[in-house]
Design an enzyme around this catalytic site. Structure first.
Site, PDB file in Angstrom:
ATOM      1  CE  LYS A 130      -4.512   2.861  -6.444  1.00 33.18           C
ATOM      2  NZ  LYS A 130      -5.315   1.658  -6.103  1.00 33.18           N
ATOM      3  CE  LYS A 131      -7.490   9.500  -4.079  1.00 30.86           C
ATOM      4  NZ  LYS A 131      -7.916   9.478  -2.664  1.00 30.86           N
ATOM      5  CE1 TYR A 173      -7.345  -1.999  -6.261  1.00 28.38           C
ATOM      6  CE2 TYR A 173      -8.540  -4.069  -6.418  1.00 28.38           C
ATOM      7  CZ  TYR A 173      -7.533  -3.310  -5.868  1.00 28.38           C
ATOM      8  OH  TYR A 173      -6.719  -3.857  -4.913  1.00 28.38           O
ATOM      9  CB  CYS A 205      -3.289   2.550  -1.448  1.00 26.22           C
ATOM     10  SG  CYS A 205      -3.580   0.839  -1.007  1.00 26.22           S
ATOM     11  CD  GLU A 250     -28.894  18.878  -3.273  1.00 23.85           C
ATOM     12  OE1 GLU A 250     -30.011  19.200  -2.824  1.00 23.85           O
ATOM     13  OE2 GLU A 250     -28.108  19.695  -3.790  1.00 23.85           O
ATOM     14  CB  CYS A 287      -0.939  -0.007   1.205  1.00 23.74           C
ATOM     15  SG  CYS A 287      -1.983   1.471   1.289  1.00 23.74           S
ATOM     16  CG  HIS A 336     -29.272  22.991  -2.619  1.00 24.86           C
ATOM     17  ND1 HIS A 336     -29.365  22.172  -3.720  1.00 24.86           N
ATOM     18  CD2 HIS A 336     -29.417  24.261  -3.063  1.00 24.86           C
ATOM     19  CE1 HIS A 336     -29.562  22.908  -4.794  1.00 24.86           C
ATOM     20  NE2 HIS A 336     -29.597  24.182  -4.420  1.00 24.86           N
ATOM     21  CD  GLU A 340      -7.607   2.186  -8.614  1.00 24.68           C
ATOM     22  OE1 GLU A 340      -8.423   2.382  -7.704  1.00 24.68           O
ATOM     23  OE2 GLU A 340      -6.526   1.592  -8.429  1.00 24.68           O
TER      24      GLU A 340
END
Length: 460
Positions: free
Chosen positions: A51-52, A179, A48, A446, A43, A441, A183
């Site tokens: 990569k992020k 994924y 993770c 919402e 990770c 809002h 990604e």
């Protein structure tokens, strides 16, 4: 204690192993952590986190393109792969040091050596040292799976090796539909590469809700990503050494040329080279992972395993929770089992996916009547741009009890939203609870509390 060097020996310095070691040490256990690679695991080092960071980088081209609609004049932008990789690697190194410090501050001993089983109680480190342990935890994670060997497999990079690329490929061919593949297809497309995604299944993101799969695939194709389904790569050849170009032969008889070919077809438990045969620990015949019970205990009572090496739910937070539960149970006298129901998950594709609970198909197979609430709209964020981006939200409801049993979101911020929705679903919230919640809002989220009429009902 004279018979043992330590109370706990942890093999692997990833998220699950580090959490288990730290918590066990806090209970007063004498702990050693053996890690033959970098501390932090998949990770932090090659998963993770880096990569992020690349996902964020790939977003900026689209944001710059949307700026004109909001009155911003932006000069032509230029992307520098070297700057991104250097800064990314610096952040990963910082996190690795943080993980190392966490282990050392806990009182556990960190040994940067690979450990293998000499026997069921003894580990041999690569430096020749042996450690006899009262308890042993296997937390070695997973490794990329290249599947069956094909001619030219040596030319193929994995999702681990992709972080070692020295330059941005102009053309990249990615095999896989999960994924990780999706990604990286979005990352490279966002950074300017021409991307082809080859998927053996009839569609991407197998296991996700069908509306999610369809929405993401349309979005990928609108970005210029070529998605080839029901197909696979069966050969890779280097065209010539000077250009470095590769030619991939597909099962449909097509041939594609690319600068890089990447396989992202899944990961497998990292059980190789542990000499598990010396320990007596059994592997699961179904998953290939270390076989464990609900307490993460193997068939050898004092040996446990957590994380991807067990091939249960291969997500970093799950490994962390398993490591915590192990330490609490074995050293804290607080018996704890991990609940694997309603685990939220995300795909950091573009658009992003957030999902928790049952898909429509799963719910319709389980309950007598299922109501589906679904909306598809253009988010306000792109209202003044030329973007064709759309957002999809879906609630899956057991019609008889009213309980919301699934939520699926595709669009900007989906992962952030789904984390909060997961709390409600875990608390067994009913649709009336969603309806009674005041809308915030103007937000995209919402829509989750303003959908009143089912768009579909499934009757078994």
């Amino acid at each position: 204690m004279a018979d043992f060097d330590v109370d706990l020996a942890v093999i692997g310095g990833g998220s699950g192993g580090v959490r288990a070691a730290r918590v066990a040490a806090s209970y007063g256990a004498k702990v050693i952590v053996a890690e033959g690679d970098r501390v932090g695991g998949t990770c932090v080092i090659r998963g993770c986190v880096p990569k992020k960071l690349m996902v964020y980088a790939s977003d900026l081209q689209k944001e710059i393109g949307n700026a004109a609609g909001f009155g911003w004049s932006v000069p032509p932008a230029k992307f520098d792969w070297g700057v991104l990789t250097a800064n990314r690697n610096r952040e990963v190194a910082r996190l690795e040091m943080a993980y190392t410090s966490t282990i050392e501050r806990s009182g556990a001993r960190l040994v940067k050596e690979r450990a293998t089983f000499q026997d069921a109680r003894t580990l041999r480190l690569a430096n020749g040292e042996t450690v006899r342990a009262r308890n042993i935890l296997i937390a070695t994670g997973s490794t990329p799976n290249h599947g069956e060997a094909i001619p030219g497999i040596k030319h193929v990079i994995s999702s681990d090796k992709v972080f070692e690329l020295r330059e941005l490929p102009q053309r990249i061919l990615i095999q896989g539909g999960g994924y990780i593949a999706v990604e990286f297809a979005c990352i490279f497309a966002g950074l300017g590469s021409k991307v082809t995604l080859v998927c053996r299944s009839d569609n991407i993101l197998r296991g996700f809700d069908e509306d999610v799969r369809a929405h993401v695939r349309r979005a990928l194709e609108e970005q210029g990503i070529l998605v080839v389904t029901s197909c696979w790569i069966n050969r890779v050849d280097r065209i010539d050494e000077s250009s470095g170009l590769l030619k991939a032969s597909l099962s449909n008889a097509e041939q594609l040329v690319a600068d890089q070919v990447m396989f992202a077809i899944g990961r497998k438990p990292n059980t190789q080279d542990l000499n598990l045969q010396n320990s007596g620990v059994a592997l699961s015949p179904d998953s290939g992972g270390v076989a464990v019970n609900e307490n993460s205990q193997t068939n050898v009572p004092h040996i446990y395993a957590v994380g991807d090496v067990t091939n249960r739910v291969n997500l970093t937070p799950v490994a962390v929770r398993e490591g915590q539960a192990f330490a609490d149970s074995v050293f804290g006298e607080r018996p704890t089992q991990v609940d694997y129901a309603d685990i939220p998950t995300a795909v950091f594709s573009r658009p992003e996916v957030g999902s928790v609970g049952l898909s429509e198909a799963q719910a319709c197979a389980l309950f007598e009547r299922v109501d589906i609430y679904k909306t598809d709209f253009r988010p306000m964020k792109v209202a003044l741009s030329h973007s064709s981006e759309r957002m999809m939200m879906k609630l899956v409801v057991d019609a008889d009890s009213g309980r919301v049993v699934g939520c699926h979101i595709v669009g900007s911020g989906a992962a952030e939203i789904i984390q909060a929705v997961a709390i409600a679903i875990r608390m067994k919230a009913v649709k009336e609870d969603f309806d009674a919640t005041m809308a915030l809002h103007p937000t995209a989220a919402e829509e989750l509390v303003t959908m009143r009429t089912p768009t579909k009902r499934c009757v078994r």
